[in-house]
Design a protein around this motif. Structure first.
Motif, short mmCIF file in Angstrom:
data_model
loop_
_atom_site.label_atom_id
_atom_site.label_comp_id
_atom_site.label_asym_id
_atom_site.label_seq_id
_atom_site.Cartn_x
_atom_site.Cartn_y
_atom_site.Cartn_z
N GLY A 1 -14.70 67.86 69.41
CA GLY A 1 -13.31 68.24 69.64
C GLY A 1 -13.13 69.07 70.89
O GLY A 1 -14.04 69.21 71.71
N LYS A 2 -11.93 69.65 71.03
CA LYS A 2 -11.57 70.35 72.27
C LYS A 2 -12.38 71.62 72.51
O LYS A 2 -12.42 72.12 73.64
CB LYS A 2 -10.08 70.68 72.27
CG LYS A 2 -9.62 71.58 71.14
CD LYS A 2 -8.13 71.86 71.23
CE LYS A 2 -7.65 72.71 70.05
NZ LYS A 2 -8.32 74.00 69.92
N ASP A 3 -13.00 72.16 71.48
CA ASP A 3 -13.81 73.36 71.65
C ASP A 3 -15.23 73.05 72.15
O ASP A 3 -15.98 73.96 72.49
CB ASP A 3 -13.91 74.15 70.35
CG ASP A 3 -12.62 74.88 70.03
OD1 ASP A 3 -11.80 75.07 70.95
OD2 ASP A 3 -12.43 75.26 68.85
N HIS A 4 -15.57 71.77 72.18
CA HIS A 4 -16.90 71.40 72.65
C HIS A 4 -16.95 71.34 74.18
O HIS A 4 -15.96 70.99 74.83
CB HIS A 4 -17.32 70.04 72.09
CG HIS A 4 -17.78 70.09 70.66
ND1 HIS A 4 -16.91 70.00 69.60
CD2 HIS A 4 -19.03 70.23 70.12
CE1 HIS A 4 -17.61 70.07 68.46
NE2 HIS A 4 -18.89 70.22 68.75
N LEU A 5 -18.10 71.69 74.71
CA LEU A 5 -18.38 71.53 76.13
C LEU A 5 -19.59 70.61 76.26
O LEU A 5 -20.67 70.91 75.72
CB LEU A 5 -18.68 72.89 76.78
CG LEU A 5 -19.30 72.90 78.17
CD1 LEU A 5 -18.41 72.18 79.18
CD2 LEU A 5 -19.56 74.33 78.64
N ALA A 6 -19.41 69.47 76.91
CA ALA A 6 -20.49 68.51 77.11
C ALA A 6 -20.96 68.59 78.56
O ALA A 6 -20.17 68.39 79.49
CB ALA A 6 -20.02 67.09 76.78
N TYR A 7 -22.22 68.90 78.74
CA TYR A 7 -22.81 69.06 80.07
C TYR A 7 -23.93 68.03 80.22
O TYR A 7 -24.83 67.96 79.39
CB TYR A 7 -23.37 70.48 80.22
CG TYR A 7 -23.78 70.87 81.62
CD1 TYR A 7 -24.86 70.25 82.25
CD2 TYR A 7 -23.11 71.86 82.32
CE1 TYR A 7 -25.24 70.60 83.53
CE2 TYR A 7 -23.49 72.23 83.61
CZ TYR A 7 -24.55 71.59 84.20
OH TYR A 7 -24.92 71.94 85.47
N ASP A 8 -23.87 67.23 81.28
CA ASP A 8 -24.89 66.21 81.52
C ASP A 8 -25.61 66.51 82.83
O ASP A 8 -24.97 66.63 83.87
CB ASP A 8 -24.24 64.82 81.59
CG ASP A 8 -25.24 63.70 81.33
OD1 ASP A 8 -26.43 63.87 81.64
OD2 ASP A 8 -24.82 62.65 80.80
N LEU A 9 -26.93 66.66 82.78
CA LEU A 9 -27.69 66.90 84.00
C LEU A 9 -27.68 65.69 84.93
O LEU A 9 -27.94 65.81 86.12
CB LEU A 9 -29.13 67.30 83.68
CG LEU A 9 -29.40 68.80 83.50
CD1 LEU A 9 -28.58 69.39 82.37
CD2 LEU A 9 -30.88 69.07 83.28
N VAL A 10 -27.37 64.51 84.38
CA VAL A 10 -27.26 63.30 85.19
C VAL A 10 -26.02 63.41 86.09
O VAL A 10 -24.99 63.95 85.68
CB VAL A 10 -27.14 62.05 84.28
CG1 VAL A 10 -26.84 60.80 85.11
CG2 VAL A 10 -28.42 61.86 83.47
N TYR A 11 -26.15 62.93 87.33
CA TYR A 11 -25.02 62.97 88.27
C TYR A 11 -24.71 61.60 88.87
O TYR A 11 -23.78 61.45 89.66
CB TYR A 11 -25.30 63.97 89.40
CG TYR A 11 -26.54 63.61 90.21
CD1 TYR A 11 -26.44 62.83 91.36
CD2 TYR A 11 -27.80 64.04 89.82
CE1 TYR A 11 -27.57 62.48 92.09
CE2 TYR A 11 -28.92 63.71 90.53
CZ TYR A 11 -28.81 62.93 91.66
OH TYR A 11 -29.93 62.59 92.38
N ASN A 12 -25.50 60.60 88.50
CA ASN A 12 -25.28 59.24 88.98
C ASN A 12 -25.33 58.28 87.81
O ASN A 12 -26.41 58.00 87.32
CB ASN A 12 -26.35 58.86 90.02
CG ASN A 12 -26.17 57.45 90.56
OD1 ASN A 12 -25.06 56.92 90.57
ND2 ASN A 12 -27.25 56.84 91.00
#
Length: 247
Positions: free
Chosen positions: A199-210
């Motif tokens: 939901g809106k309280d989650h923060l999704a961070y991906d080390l991938v940039y491509n």
């Protein structure tokens, strides 16, 4: 001529070479070059160093962030605690190469993550348990964020994707992908969790940039989550590496 470079395998595309080549050009830094050194086996490192006597610094990527450690003379505090290196400074000491290892991944990750954090980001799920995950876990510990590692095959102190329950997703509001899942050309892959529970309280961070928006980030964004890719982390770790090499 001062030479810097990247070791890893494979090196089909490289942010680092483009970044530093453009930096040298734009800032008028003469007699500097940045090269790619695709070495499949880390045992090739001593030969690489002897064949390239102008080498002053190396970036290290998959799969050598951990297995390079035995070739280093010294580690900085962060690299020692993390147990993985992605930056090496090469100095001359009594006619021999003296190699000191650093982890600028941790610096880049921390600096790009901190502005996004809210009070409800107290627990994190970390997808993957490789060299990059080690840097992420180090930073989370510094920031007093509890973390649970999620992997595909059973390892100690980790759970499997099948074990990520609705209760876990409800309490772990920070989701971090440290795996190559979603990286080009395998853009259709992603950490297999139940995205309907995000939901809106989650923060999704991906080390991938491509690509800039992986399937993991797209699925999280569809549920209203805040998302962040690994590009800023990459820039910040590169700037830190340059500062180390010129210290």
């Amino acid at each position: 001529m001062k030479t810097y470079g990247l070791i890893g395998y494979p090196l089909s595309h490289s942010f680092s070479k483009k970044y530093f080549t453009e930096k040298f050009l734009n800032e008028g830094i003469a007699d500097h070059q940045y090269e790619l050194f695709p070495i499949e086996d880390i045992k090739a490192l001593p030969n690489l160093l002897s064949e390239n006597p102008t080498l002053k610094g190396l970036n290290v990527t998959i799969p050598h962030k951990v297995n390079v450690l035995c070739y280093l003379n010294e580690l900085d505090e962060a690299a020692e605690k993390i147990g993985a290196v992605n930056c090496i400074a090469i100095k001359d000491f009594e006619g021999e190469n003296y190699l000191k290892g650093y982890n600028t991944d941790a610096y880049g990750f921390e600096e790009s993550l901190k502005p996004l954090l809210s009070n409800h980001h107290k627990k994190a799920l970390v997808f993957g348990d490789g060299g990059a995950a080690k840097a992420v876990k180090y930073v989370l510990e510094k920031l007093n964020i509890q973390c649970q590692v999620v992997v595909r095959k059973t390892v100690q102190n980790a759970i499997l994707y099948a074990d990520v329950t609705p209760e876990i997703l409800a309490t772990h509001k920070l989701l971090i992908n440290t795996t190559p899942l979603g990286m080009s050309p395998n853009v259709d892959t992603f950490p297999e969790i139940d995205y309907s529970l995000i939901g809106k309280d989650h923060l999704a961070y991906d080390l991938v940039y491509n690509p800039l928006e992986t399937t993991f980030l797209a699925k999280a964004a569809q549920q209203g989550a805040q998302i962040k890719n690994g590009l800023e982390m990459l820039y910040k770790q590169a700037e830190k590496a340059w500062a180390i090499w010129n210290n």
